[in-house]
Design a protein around this motif. Structure first.
Motif, mmCIF file in Angstrom:
data_model
loop_
_atom_site.group_PDB
_atom_site.id
_atom_site.type_symbol
_atom_site.label_atom_id
_atom_site.label_comp_id
_atom_site.label_asym_id
_atom_site.label_seq_id
_atom_site.Cartn_x
_atom_site.Cartn_y
_atom_site.Cartn_z
ATOM 1 N N GLY A 180 0.796 -1.226 0.000
ATOM 2 C CA GLY A 180 0.000 0.000 0.000
ATOM 3 C C GLY A 180 0.828 1.274 0.000
ATOM 4 O O GLY A 180 0.270 2.368 -0.092
ATOM 5 N N PHE A 181 2.138 1.156 0.080
ATOM 6 C CA PHE A 181 2.952 2.375 0.153
ATOM 7 C C PHE A 181 3.037 3.107 -1.191
ATOM 8 O O PHE A 181 3.430 4.268 -1.242
ATOM 9 N N GLY A 182 2.648 2.423 -2.281
ATOM 10 C CA GLY A 182 2.654 3.080 -3.589
ATOM 11 C C GLY A 182 1.756 4.304 -3.625
ATOM 12 O O GLY A 182 2.061 5.289 -4.282
ATOM 13 N N GLN A 183 0.671 4.265 -2.877
ATOM 14 C CA GLN A 183 -0.256 5.402 -2.840
ATOM 15 C C GLN A 183 0.406 6.670 -2.317
ATOM 16 O O GLN A 183 -0.045 7.773 -2.596
ATOM 17 N N VAL A 184 1.429 6.511 -1.484
ATOM 18 C CA VAL A 184 2.024 7.692 -0.853
ATOM 19 C C VAL A 184 3.437 7.974 -1.374
ATOM 20 O O VAL A 184 4.138 8.839 -0.852
ATOM 21 N N LEU A 185 3.830 7.255 -2.444
ATOM 22 C CA LEU A 185 5.142 7.498 -3.053
ATOM 23 C C LEU A 185 5.260 8.972 -3.445
ATOM 24 O O LEU A 185 4.340 9.521 -4.040
ATOM 25 N N PHE A 186 6.378 9.598 -3.106
ATOM 26 C CA PHE A 186 6.634 11.017 -3.417
ATOM 27 C C PHE A 186 5.469 11.909 -2.994
ATOM 28 O O PHE A 186 5.113 12.856 -3.689
ATOM 29 N N TYR A 187 4.882 11.616 -1.880
ATOM 30 C CA TYR A 187 3.606 12.235 -1.497
ATOM 31 C C TYR A 187 3.628 13.758 -1.599
ATOM 32 O O TYR A 187 2.733 14.378 -2.171
ATOM 33 N N HIS A 188 4.664 14.380 -1.010
ATOM 34 C CA HIS A 188 4.677 15.849 -0.974
ATOM 35 C C HIS A 188 4.868 16.472 -2.341
ATOM 36 O O HIS A 188 4.552 17.632 -2.551
ATOM 37 N N TRP A 189 5.403 15.711 -3.271
ATOM 38 C CA TRP A 189 5.548 16.213 -4.635
ATOM 39 C C TRP A 189 4.298 15.878 -5.443
ATOM 40 O O TRP A 189 3.887 16.638 -6.299
ATOM 41 N N ARG A 190 3.730 14.739 -5.170
ATOM 42 C CA ARG A 190 2.614 14.271 -6.006
ATOM 43 C C ARG A 190 1.302 14.964 -5.678
ATOM 44 O O ARG A 190 0.434 15.092 -6.509
ATOM 45 N N PHE A 191 1.175 15.344 -4.399
ATOM 46 C CA PHE A 191 -0.117 15.887 -3.981
ATOM 47 C C PHE A 191 0.044 17.293 -3.415
ATOM 48 O O PHE A 191 1.045 17.606 -2.769
ATOM 49 N N LEU A 192 -0.958 18.123 -3.663
ATOM 50 C CA LEU A 192 -0.970 19.475 -3.111
ATOM 51 C C LEU A 192 -1.441 19.414 -1.661
ATOM 52 O O LEU A 192 -1.887 18.374 -1.185
ATOM 53 N N GLU A 193 -1.344 20.554 -0.984
ATOM 54 C CA GLU A 193 -1.746 20.615 0.423
ATOM 55 C C GLU A 193 -3.149 20.046 0.647
ATOM 56 O O GLU A 193 -3.428 19.418 1.658
ATOM 57 N N ASP A 194 -4.048 20.290 -0.319
ATOM 58 C CA ASP A 194 -5.440 19.842 -0.132
ATOM 59 C C ASP A 194 -5.623 18.377 -0.529
ATOM 60 O O ASP A 194 -6.744 17.874 -0.533
ATOM 61 N N GLY A 195 -4.537 17.699 -0.869
ATOM 62 C CA GLY A 195 -4.637 16.272 -1.167
ATOM 63 C C GLY A 195 -4.914 15.957 -2.630
ATOM 64 O O GLY A 195 -4.930 14.802 -3.028
ATOM 65 N N SER A 196 -5.135 17.005 -3.446
ATOM 66 C CA SER A 196 -5.385 16.738 -4.864
ATOM 67 C C SER A 196 -4.042 16.577 -5.592
ATOM 68 O O SER A 196 -3.024 17.102 -5.144
ATOM 69 N N PRO A 197 -4.046 15.839 -6.719
ATOM 70 C CA PRO A 197 -2.791 15.607 -7.428
ATOM 71 C C PRO A 197 -2.167 16.922 -7.901
ATOM 72 O O PRO A 197 -2.890 17.816 -8.357
ATOM 73 N N ASN A 198 -0.864 17.041 -7.784
ATOM 74 C CA ASN A 198 -0.150 18.215 -8.254
ATOM 75 C C ASN A 198 0.137 18.038 -9.742
ATOM 76 O O ASN A 198 0.954 17.209 -10.117
ATOM 77 N N PRO A 199 -0.538 18.826 -10.591
ATOM 78 C CA PRO A 199 -0.390 18.607 -12.043
ATOM 79 C C PRO A 199 1.030 18.870 -12.526
ATOM 80 O O PRO A 199 1.425 18.409 -13.592
ATOM 81 N N GLU A 200 1.798 19.618 -11.745
ATOM 82 C CA GLU A 200 3.172 19.948 -12.142
ATOM 83 C C GLU A 200 4.116 18.746 -12.015
ATOM 84 O O GLU A 200 5.151 18.703 -12.657
ATOM 85 N N PHE A 201 3.788 17.833 -11.126
ATOM 86 C CA PHE A 201 4.745 16.757 -10.840
ATOM 87 C C PHE A 201 4.776 15.745 -11.975
ATOM 88 O O PHE A 201 3.744 15.309 -12.478
ATOM 89 N N VAL A 202 5.974 15.370 -12.346
ATOM 90 C CA VAL A 202 6.164 14.594 -13.567
ATOM 91 C C VAL A 202 5.353 13.290 -13.578
ATOM 92 O O VAL A 202 4.733 12.939 -14.590
#
Ligand code: SF4
Lengths: 210, 470
Positions: A37-59
């Protein structure tokens, strides 16, 4: 552990050096007592914005890199802690191979236990793979561990080195503990020969120390 | 001509596989709640037992809260599940456990040496990279992953390729007011963030032998911050004086025999290292990190990097990203930067001598308004010793919080953490992005520097400040 077979997968470029284990899996997620289950949180701070939505900027959030199985990264990948959550997360997300100019030692060792192949190449060659994955949409790499080669969908190819033991362990999906236990006699002999009071028993087995 | 590493390695070889891997015997296996649950589950699933429970020692340190009223069950249910899992696993497999309420509970790398468990010439493994700390005793100590934790539990052995050896010879001596932490940061800045990769560092030279045991632990602890697997310091009289009489250290005739055996534990004069580096301790100044890895540091009187002056493109990109995260301008002077929080503790600087150094600065002064200042003793024993000396009162009268032992804000896996954008002066070992809390900005410093930052509310050169405040 599954055997590492030759496979072809989409390559994702993460052009960042010194990616540390806290960035791979932030520590608020380390409290789980399971491996999955750790795949969901891989690179969490880069992948997700503060509000938990995906960060479109992250590759990795770009549509063209969905389903990537090869990660191309900068030098000193996996630095920091010895926590195995980092390779678990990378493997759980779907990566099977990471290519970089260098890896932190403990991290690279941990990857083997998760069936992840780390490929160390000179920086210029990593740069060539990186640019291909950035410039050519859908760029895929075929990883042939037995032959120790990488081949891109445009025919670009290179060889890589790997420690024979790691290669064998990955190819055969070996249970490392079982392998060591085959040396049970040698272990017992070692213990027998090392019974100095400061080497041998320092405490009787005994539950909670009070 | 063997090095100390060669000798310890050879003494622990159970077998080799002919492919460069060695099966190495594990004399001590230290266990904590974060990296062990999956290892014990693996054992259970395979129907295996712990081969040497008598050599395995567990402690709860990463997730326990540090407020004086802490109690189980923890409010954080996931953290509570981890503690409960460790408790259950230790009971089931017969492993000794220092639980959250045990008087010796504390950060694994502070507590285990205090108990006399770490001895010269041993191999010490733990699912934690700062296991490097224990190399200070002339033990071969390094961190392993959870699969290897399971491996050691099941077999009493670790399978490893032999690391390379790197001699860091430290000449000269530290100037007054310059601490082991400053020296560690200097060494890391010289070697670079990945500069020690693949190596065990043997620290040697007059500036190293002059250090106390606690200072040596600070130096070895930070070995991993330049990518090395571990650090190593040959045992000497300082080591023996520290160990004699500790709970698990050999006693009586056993002590004498152990001391005789430990005489061998030194690199031969003609030993050949894979690499050698010489550093002059007298060049060390009170240090502070400006970036997001521990090699990105400068003397407190210095400035953050100016990326324009960094020739290597990867280093330059790294510096730009670090400055942006840290909210610093290129070339910004470090002294005078306002901090929101001060953290004194961790396995780097949570020992009695560290608290004394901080208390000497804090005594009779007040924490600046608006600054949250935490003092977290590294272990129950450190806490008790500090309280016996009245250090707790020095801190609380100055406005510091005096807390319970644990990892605390070193990595913020418990309630002690920074808010986004907050800046801290911390005595811990890592200034990675988000480590002390998401968006938190960490400046690594020595205990005296941290205390001074708490008093003035700003990064402060404690060596100069002490002269003027006298
Ligand atoms: S104090 Fe920090 S570095 Fe040390 S073991 Fe705890 S979390 Fe790790």
């Amino acid at each position: 552990m599954d055997k590492f077979t030759t496979y072809t997968a989409l390559a994702a470029p993460l052009d960042v050096a010194n990616v540390d284990t806290d960035q791979i899996v932030p520590k608020q997620f380390l409290k789980r007592v399971e491996r999955r289950g750790f795949g969901q949180v891989l690179f969490y701070h880069w992948r997700f914005l503060e509000d938990g939505s995906p960060n479109p900027e992250f590759v990795l959030n770009q549509p063209r890199y969905q389903g990537a199985g090869v990660l191309i990264a900068g030098e000193n990948f996996g630095s920091g802690s010895s926590r195995e959550h980092a390779p678990w997360a990378l493997a759980d997300y779907g990566f099977k191979t990471i290519i970089a100019p260098s890896f932190a030692d403990i991290f690279a060792g941990n990857c083997v236990s998760s069936g992840l192949l780390t490929v160390t190449l000179d920086p210029a060659t990593v740069g060539r793979w990186m640019r291909r994955a950035q410039d050519q949409e859908g760029y895929a790499i075929t990883v042939d561990l037995a032959a120790q080669t990488l081949t891109g969908s445009d025919g670009f190819s290179c060889a890589f080195d790997i420690e024979p033991f790691r290669k064998q362990q990955l190819l055969e999906g070996l249970d490392a503990i079982g392998l060591t236990l085959e040396h049970a006699a040698a272990i017992a002999a070692y213990e027998e020969a090392h019974r100095q009071p400061w080497q041998a028993a320092v405490a009787g087995p005994g539950g909670q120390e009070k | 001509m063997p090095t100390l590493l060669d000798k310890i390695w050879r003494d622990h070889l159970v077998a080799t596989d002919g492919q460069g891997q060695s099966i190495l015997y594990a004399d001590r296996h230290l266990v904590h709640e974060v990296t062990s649950p999956q290892a014990f589950s693996g054992l259970r699933a395979a129907g295996r037992r712990v081969r040497r429970p008598d050599l395995t020692f567990a402690v709860m340190d990463h997730v326990p809260p540090t407020d004086p009223g802490r109690a189980r069950p923890l409010a954080d249910q996931v953290a509570e599940a981890q503690l409960a899992a460790l408790e259950k696993n230790c009971a089931e497999f017969g492993v000794r456990l220092l639980d959250m309420n045990h008087p010796d509970q504390g950060v694994v790398h502070v507590t285990m040496p205090e108990l006399g468990l770490i001895l010269p010439g041993l191999t010490v493994f733990c699912g934690d990279s700062h296991t490097a700390t224990h190399g200070a005793f002339g033990a071969l100590a390094f961190g392993v992953g959870t699969s290897q934790v399971e491996h050691i539990l099941a077999t009493g052995c670790l399978v490893q390729a032999k690391p390379k050896s790197l001699a860091v010879t430290v000449t000269g001596r530290l100037a007054p007011g310059v601490s082991a932490k400053d020296l560690a940061l200097l060494i890391i800045s010289r070697l670079g963030f990945g500069g020690g990769a693949g190596h065990i560092i043997e620290y040697r030279g007059p500036a190293i032998t002059a250090l106390s045991m606690e200072e040596r632990m600070t130096i070895c602890n930070m070995s991993v911050e330049c990518g090395a697997k571990g650090g190593l310091i040959a045992p000497d009289q300082v080591t023996l004086d520290y160990l004699q009489g500790r709970r698990y250290a050999p006693a009586g005739d056993d002590w004498d025999r152990a001391v005789a055996a430990w005489q061998e534990l030194v690199s031969d004069p003609d030993a050949v290292f894979d690499r050698e580096v010489v550093i002059d301790a007298s060049e060390a100044r009170p240090m502070v990190t400006w970036g997001t890895n521990p090699a990105q540091s400068c003397a407190i009187g210095g400035r953050a990097a100016d990326p324009a002056a960094i020739p290597d493109p990867a280093d330059r990109a790294d510096a730009i990203a670090a400055l942006e995260y840290m909210g610093l301008a290129p070339g910004q002077p470090m002294e005078g930067l306002a901090v929101d929080c001060v953290f004194i503790g961790s396995c780097t600087n949570g020992r009695l001598s560290d608290l004394r150094a901080a208390a000497a600065v804090a005594a009779g002064r007040k924490v600046a308004e608006g600054v949250r200042a935490l003092v977290v003793p590294g272990s129950g024993a450190v806490k008790a010793a500090a309280e016996a000396e009245g250090l707790d009162r020095v801190f609380t009268e100055a406005g510091f919080q005096w807390r319970m032992p644990g990892c605390s804000m070193c990595l913020a896996m418990n309630p002690d953490r920074l808010e986004p954008g907050q800046r801290s002066a911390a005595t811990s070992n890592r200034n990675f992005q988000d480590r002390q809390g998401r968006g938190g900005r960490t400046h690594l410093v020595s205990p005296a520097m941290a205390a001074a930052a708490a008093i003035t509310g700003r990064l402060t050169d404690v060596s100069r400040w002490e002269e003027s405040h006298g």
